[in-house]
Design a protein around this motif. Structure first.
Motif, mmCIF file in Angstrom:
data_model
loop_
_atom_site.group_PDB
_atom_site.id
_atom_site.type_symbol
_atom_site.label_atom_id
_atom_site.label_comp_id
_atom_site.label_asym_id
_atom_site.label_seq_id
_atom_site.Cartn_x
_atom_site.Cartn_y
_atom_site.Cartn_z
ATOM 1 N N LYS A 25 0.812 -1.216 0.000
ATOM 2 C CA LYS A 25 0.000 0.000 0.000
ATOM 3 C C LYS A 25 0.849 1.272 0.000
ATOM 4 N N ASN A 26 1.782 1.395 0.931
ATOM 5 C CA ASN A 26 2.582 2.629 1.012
ATOM 6 C C ASN A 26 3.437 2.838 -0.229
ATOM 7 N N ALA A 27 4.001 1.758 -0.743
ATOM 8 C CA ALA A 27 4.804 1.877 -1.965
ATOM 9 C C ALA A 27 3.946 2.366 -3.121
ATOM 10 N N PHE A 28 2.719 1.854 -3.221
ATOM 11 C CA PHE A 28 1.820 2.290 -4.298
ATOM 12 C C PHE A 28 1.440 3.754 -4.128
ATOM 13 N N LEU A 29 1.144 4.170 -2.902
ATOM 14 C CA LEU A 29 0.764 5.569 -2.662
ATOM 15 C C LEU A 29 1.920 6.503 -3.034
ATOM 16 N N ASN A 30 3.146 6.123 -2.690
ATOM 17 C CA ASN A 30 4.308 6.927 -3.082
ATOM 18 C C ASN A 30 4.487 6.945 -4.592
ATOM 19 N N PHE A 31 4.305 5.809 -5.211
ATOM 20 C CA PHE A 31 4.385 5.692 -6.667
ATOM 21 C C PHE A 31 3.343 6.599 -7.331
ATOM 22 N N LYS A 33 1.888 9.318 -6.260
ATOM 23 C CA LYS A 33 1.995 10.762 -5.999
ATOM 24 C C LYS A 33 2.564 11.532 -7.183
ATOM 25 N N LYS A 34 3.405 10.879 -7.983
ATOM 26 C CA LYS A 34 4.025 11.590 -9.107
ATOM 27 C C LYS A 34 3.013 11.988 -10.171
ATOM 28 N N LEU A 42 -5.761 8.059 -4.517
ATOM 29 C CA LEU A 42 -4.784 6.976 -4.628
ATOM 30 C C LEU A 42 -5.169 5.768 -3.777
ATOM 31 N N ILE A 43 -5.721 6.015 -2.596
ATOM 32 C CA ILE A 43 -6.186 4.905 -1.749
ATOM 33 C C ILE A 43 -7.328 4.170 -2.441
ATOM 34 N N ASP A 44 -8.265 4.908 -3.030
ATOM 35 C CA ASP A 44 -9.375 4.282 -3.765
ATOM 36 C C ASP A 44 -8.852 3.433 -4.923
ATOM 37 N N LYS A 78 -1.718 1.509 -12.317
ATOM 38 C CA LYS A 78 -1.274 2.553 -13.248
ATOM 39 C C LYS A 78 -2.336 2.810 -14.317
ATOM 40 N N PHE A 79 -2.946 1.738 -14.823
ATOM 41 C CA PHE A 79 -4.049 1.907 -15.780
ATOM 42 C C PHE A 79 -5.186 2.702 -15.141
ATOM 43 N N MET A 80 -5.490 2.385 -13.905
ATOM 44 C CA MET A 80 -6.581 3.074 -13.210
ATOM 45 C C MET A 80 -6.253 4.543 -12.957
ATOM 46 N N ILE A 81 -4.994 4.835 -12.653
ATOM 47 C CA ILE A 81 -4.569 6.227 -12.465
ATOM 48 C C ILE A 81 -4.772 7.011 -13.753
ATOM 49 N N PHE A 82 -4.345 6.442 -14.870
ATOM 50 C CA PHE A 82 -4.499 7.143 -16.146
ATOM 51 C C PHE A 82 -5.969 7.319 -16.511
#
Length: 185
Positions: A25-31, A33-34, A42-44, A78-82
């Protein structure tokens, strides 16, 4: 991929699933943030990506995946972020060799709204649609989604990095050849 974790998903072992959830979780949240998203978004996204990962495990889609569980989870995320960025109509910077070859542009900011496009962007959009499905997929994953060659191998049916590199190169060459005669007019 870690067989133990896949079995935890399949057999619904809550303790192991919670540990796995917390482990990345924390690694993904840091990832994430960029990309300029807030922590709640990001949590969702992480939760949705984790649920999708579990569904893939239950449906047997992870059996032949060669990447680590973390890499696969981050790829989904990453797909979901985009998708969220596109939905929010934020600007995304796209590095592209195609456009820089035909003009002195090294980075192109593309608004997800229909703003005025440069000539190069119009040519790229028009001729990109004429490429085959596989070419559009590889170029989209690499340039638009920002995935690495390794990520593309892990998330698609390609068998190796060299196959993806060759495919990307051929597709880019085809696109350049379609655009070049129009630029010389």
């Amino acid at each position: 991929m870690e067989e133990k974790h896949i079995n935890s998903f399949i057999h619904g072992k809550p303790k192991e699933i919670q540990e796995l959830y917390a482990a990345h979780k924390n690694a993904f949240l840091n990832f994430g943030k960029k990309y300029g998203l807030d922590n709640d978004d990001l949590i969702d996204i992480y939760q949705e990506a984790f649920i999708a990962l579990r569904k893939h495990a239950i449906n047997g889609k992870l059996a032949n995946v060669k990447s680590s569980l973390k890499t696969y989870l981050f790829g989904i995320g990453k797909f979901m972020i985009f998708d969220l960025l596109k939905e929010k109509k934020k600007t995304f910077t796209l590095n592209t060799d195609v456009l820089s070859e035909y003009s002195n542009i090294e980075k192109v900011d593309i608004e997800f709204e229909n703003e005025e496009l440069t000539i190069e962007q119009q040519l790229l959009r028009t001729h990109f649609k004429k490429l085959g499905k596989k070419c559009r997929e590889v170029l989209t994953l690499f340039y638009y989604r920002g995935l690495t060659i390794d990520d593309i191998v892990e998330l698609t049916d390609y068998t190796s990095k060299s196959v993806v590199r060759s495919q990307k190169s051929r597709c880019l060459k085809s696109l350049k050849e379609m655009i070049k005669p129009l630029r010389n007019e």
